[in-house]
Design a protein around this motif. Structure first.
Motif, PDB file in Angstrom:
ATOM      1  N   ALA A  84       0.819  -1.216   0.000  1.00  0.00           N
ATOM      2  CA  ALA A  84       0.000   0.000   0.000  1.00  0.00           C
ATOM      3  C   ALA A  84       0.851   1.263   0.000  1.00  0.00           C
ATOM      4  O   ALA A  84       0.497   2.262  -0.628  1.00  0.00           O
ATOM      5  CB  ALA A  84      -0.928   0.000   1.212  1.00  0.00           C
ATOM      6  N   THR A  85       1.980   1.214   0.703  1.00  0.00           N
ATOM      7  CA  THR A  85       2.821   2.410   0.770  1.00  0.00           C
ATOM      8  C   THR A  85       3.333   2.779  -0.615  1.00  0.00           C
ATOM      9  O   THR A  85       3.281   3.939  -1.029  1.00  0.00           O
ATOM     10  CB  THR A  85       4.027   2.169   1.713  1.00  0.00           C
ATOM     11  N   ARG A  86       3.815   1.782  -1.357  1.00  0.00           N
ATOM     12  CA  ARG A  86       4.330   2.064  -2.684  1.00  0.00           C
ATOM     13  C   ARG A  86       3.199   2.493  -3.627  1.00  0.00           C
ATOM     14  O   ARG A  86       3.397   3.377  -4.473  1.00  0.00           O
ATOM     15  CB  ARG A  86       5.086   0.841  -3.234  1.00  0.00           C
ATOM     16  N   LEU A 186      -6.864   8.789  -1.265  1.00  0.00           N
ATOM     17  CA  LEU A 186      -7.378   8.101  -0.074  1.00  0.00           C
ATOM     18  C   LEU A 186      -6.536   6.861   0.210  1.00  0.00           C
ATOM     19  O   LEU A 186      -6.460   5.948  -0.620  1.00  0.00           O
ATOM     20  CB  LEU A 186      -8.852   7.720  -0.274  1.00  0.00           C
ATOM     21  N   ASP A 187      -5.938   6.836   1.391  1.00  0.00           N
ATOM     22  CA  ASP A 187      -5.227   5.644   1.869  1.00  0.00           C
ATOM     23  C   ASP A 187      -6.296   4.712   2.453  1.00  0.00           C
ATOM     24  O   ASP A 187      -6.830   4.969   3.532  1.00  0.00           O
ATOM     25  CB  ASP A 187      -4.202   6.077   2.919  1.00  0.00           C
ATOM     26  N   ALA A 188      -6.612   3.665   1.702  1.00  0.00           N
ATOM     27  CA  ALA A 188      -7.686   2.742   2.107  1.00  0.00           C
ATOM     28  C   ALA A 188      -7.108   1.401   2.547  1.00  0.00           C
ATOM     29  O   ALA A 188      -7.751   0.354   2.437  1.00  0.00           O
ATOM     30  CB  ALA A 188      -8.668   2.564   0.958  1.00  0.00           C
ATOM     31  N   VAL A 209      -4.145   0.416  -1.505  1.00  0.00           N
ATOM     32  CA  VAL A 209      -4.620  -0.744  -0.726  1.00  0.00           C
ATOM     33  C   VAL A 209      -3.499  -1.780  -0.593  1.00  0.00           C
ATOM     34  O   VAL A 209      -2.686  -1.943  -1.503  1.00  0.00           O
ATOM     35  CB  VAL A 209      -5.837  -1.395  -1.416  1.00  0.00           C
ATOM     36  N   THR A 210      -3.499  -2.493   0.516  1.00  0.00           N
ATOM     37  CA  THR A 210      -2.571  -3.598   0.702  1.00  0.00           C
ATOM     38  C   THR A 210      -3.337  -4.919   0.615  1.00  0.00           C
ATOM     39  O   THR A 210      -4.552  -4.953   0.834  1.00  0.00           O
ATOM     40  CB  THR A 210      -1.838  -3.480   2.057  1.00  0.00           C
ATOM     41  N   GLY A 211      -2.625  -6.017   0.320  1.00  0.00           N
ATOM     42  CA  GLY A 211      -3.294  -7.317   0.204  1.00  0.00           C
ATOM     43  C   GLY A 211      -3.468  -8.041   1.525  1.00  0.00           C
ATOM     44  O   GLY A 211      -4.454  -8.716   1.760  1.00  0.00           O
ATOM     45  N   ARG A 212      -2.488  -7.890   2.423  1.00  0.00           N
ATOM     46  CA  ARG A 212      -2.409  -8.796   3.571  1.00  0.00           C
ATOM     47  C   ARG A 212      -3.320  -8.461   4.742  1.00  0.00           C
ATOM     48  O   ARG A 212      -3.434  -9.238   5.664  1.00  0.00           O
ATOM     49  CB  ARG A 212      -0.973  -8.832   4.081  1.00  0.00           C
ATOM     50  N   LYS A 213      -3.895  -7.274   4.764  1.00  0.00           N
ATOM     51  CA  LYS A 213      -4.681  -6.858   5.940  1.00  0.00           C
ATOM     52  C   LYS A 213      -6.107  -7.351   5.806  1.00  0.00           C
ATOM     53  O   LYS A 213      -6.340  -8.554   5.802  1.00  0.00           O
ATOM     54  CB  LYS A 213      -4.560  -5.354   6.139  1.00  0.00           C
ATOM     55  N   TYR A 214      -7.095  -6.465   5.660  1.00  0.00           N
ATOM     56  CA  TYR A 214      -8.490  -6.937   5.672  1.00  0.00           C
ATOM     57  C   TYR A 214      -8.885  -7.760   4.455  1.00  0.00           C
ATOM     58  O   TYR A 214      -9.896  -8.447   4.456  1.00  0.00           O
ATOM     59  CB  TYR A 214      -9.455  -5.776   5.965  1.00  0.00           C
TER      60      TYR A 214
HETATM   61  C1  PLP Z   1      -0.451  -0.700   7.107  1.00  0.00           C
HETATM   62  C2  PLP Z   1      -0.798   0.660   6.635  1.00  0.00           C
HETATM   63  C3  PLP Z   1      -0.137   1.224   5.550  1.00  0.00           C
HETATM   64  C4  PLP Z   1       1.065   0.569   4.908  1.00  0.00           C
HETATM   65  O1  PLP Z   1       0.712  -0.576   4.185  1.00  0.00           O
HETATM   66  P1  PLP Z   1       1.895  -1.467   3.558  1.00  0.00           P
HETATM   67  O2  PLP Z   1       1.205  -2.502   2.761  1.00  0.00           O
HETATM   68  O3  PLP Z   1       2.642  -2.012   4.742  1.00  0.00           O
HETATM   69  O4  PLP Z   1       2.756  -0.588   2.740  1.00  0.00           O
HETATM   70  C5  PLP Z   1      -0.569   2.442   5.078  1.00  0.00           C
HETATM   71  N1  PLP Z   1      -1.593   3.082   5.646  1.00  0.00           N
HETATM   72  C6  PLP Z   1      -2.272   2.582   6.706  1.00  0.00           C
HETATM   73  C7  PLP Z   1      -3.414   3.353   7.284  1.00  0.00           C
HETATM   74  C8  PLP Z   1      -1.890   1.354   7.243  1.00  0.00           C
HETATM   75  O5  PLP Z   1      -2.539   0.858   8.291  1.00  0.00           O
END
Ligand code: PLP
Length: 394
Positions: A84-86, A186-188, A209-214
């Motif tokens: 998500a950061t990238r 938007l950081d989702a 968005v990141t894959g590993r969280k929700y």
């Molecule tokens: C975890 C998180 C990130 C970073 O996600 P990565 O996949 O680790 O880069 C960014 N924003 C929020 C709000 C997060 O909780």
């Protein structure tokens, strides 16, 4: 539609080993996602990586419409990115800031994003404006409206922060951004997979968005949504021979769709695995997932509110699946370690993740317990009993 909870749990192999309350860190994947990821890795080893990609063509291409369906986008507005950061960086650093341009953000903003604002402000002379919270602890919409002026280039917030249950009013922020003609990022990262998302209703230009969280996907995966009409005007900060074509000795053409933000080499098993996780979320239905997650999180907050020395620290008018609390007189990291010995996974959110928010509230750090669909009320009882036991013995 209601979820078959027993089945969801049975199809999550990790549930046999741990009481996992760390979905906001990295959720337990389903057997189906694990099979998809491992299946592709095995295929690469058996027939060769490029040849495996050819054979998995349908799934690799199917990733885009699957993700698009989840967030109400079009398939050509999605790019696969490794985290998500990238994904967020690719959008943010591709914007051209000039001296005096203003970036409006919120108090609960994620640290990496804020570090990027600081870097760009230092390099370009752009200004950062932190819009204060309202009495619920969400971004103050009146203050946001008031902070907008001609110099406002970007409104950029996190939908759900890493350090609590807060759900920001993303649609209302979008309305203000769109009316002002400002870009909206938007950081989702914590919200996609947790609650229903419709990028058209939200009105954002970019969503990371990141894959590993929700989403319960593999680690090392994520994606960027880039609105079609916005993308057309923005040349990515990085280009390679996938994001652009070398059309003449002295010229190149940038890929027309959101794949202009991608790189050529990627974690193909991760793409296949994330597609499986996204398909599952689509099949279960985000409204049903969101209902269940709120039910579990509310049940956890209710249980924690009866434990002596525990103080709930979640903000927001709407509270989601991330539950945070402070324990009086106990080191949170030590508590986390002791719970880990009981095979209970929780974590500690610190000012390292969100300095303005936690520091502003006088919190050095908070305990974080984040639920997902594989958790049960019986697990919440077990967790709270273990917490109680740790508190009485120390
Ligand atoms: C975890 C998180 C990130 C970073 O996600 P990565 O996949 O680790 O880069 C960014 N924003 C929020 C709000 C997060 O909780």
């Amino acid at each position: 539609m209601t979820l078959d909870l027993a089945r969801l749990r049975a199809e999550t192999p990790g549930c046999a080993n741990v009481l996992h309350l760390n979905a906001a860190g990295s959720a337990l994947p389903s057997q189906r996602t694990l099979d998809a990821t491992l299946g592709h890795l095995r295929l690469e080893a058996e027939i060769g990586g490029y040849e495996a990609a050819d054979r998995a063509h349908a799934d690799l291409e199917g990733f885009y419409p699957s993700v698009a369906k989840l967030i109400g986008a079009a398939a050509d507005e999605i790019g696969f990115v490794e985290n998500a950061t990238r994904a967020w960086d690719l959008a943010f650093y591709s914007l051209d800031f000039e001296p005096g341009d203003r970036i409006l953000t919120c108090v609960s903003e994620y640290s990496s994003n804020y570090i990027s604002y600081l870097q760009v402000a230092k390099k370009t002379g752009a200004e950062i404006v932190v819009v204060p919270d309202d009495s619920f602890g969400q971004i103050d919409l009146v203050a946001l409206q008031r902070a907008i002026d001609r110099r406002t280039k970007l409104i950029s917030i996190s939908h759900v922060p890493t350090q609590g249950g807060l759900v920001q009013p993303a649609e209302a922020v979008g309305k203000i951004a769109n009316d002002a003609g400002a870009l909206y990022l938007l950081d989702a990262c914590q919200s996609v997979g947790q609650l229903p998302i419709d990028v058209r209703a939200i009105g954002c230009d970019f969503l990371s968005v990141t894959g590993r969280k929700y989403l319960r996907g593999p680690r090392g995966t994520g994606f960027l949504y880039a609105k079609r009409t916005t993308t057309a005007h923005i040349e990515p900060i990085f280009l390679d021979n996938h994001a652009a074509q070398w059309t003449d000795d002295r010229a190149y053409t940038v890929c027309a769709d959101a794949r202009r933000f991608e790189n050529w080499e990627r974690y193909f098993a991760g793409v296949v695995g994330l597609k499986a996780a996204v398909d599952q979320a689509n099949e279960l239905g985000m409204p049903a997932i969101w209902d269940r997650l709120r039910e579990l999180a509310d049940a956890l907050r209710a249980r924690l509110s009866t434990v002596k020395r525990v103080k709930l620290t979640d903000l927001g008018k709407v509270k989601g699946a991330i539950v945070t609390f402070a324990v009086d007189g106990l080191d949170h990291n030590a508590l986390k370690a002791r719970l880990r010995e009981r095979a209970i996974n929780v974590t500690v959110s610190t000012q390292f993740s969100s300095r303005l928010d936690l520091r502003g509230r006088g919190l050095r750090d908070v305990m974080r317990a984040s639920v997902h669909v594989y958790n049960t009320e019986a697990e919440l009882d077990r967790f709270v009993a273990a917490l109680d036991a740790e508190l009485t013995h120390r």
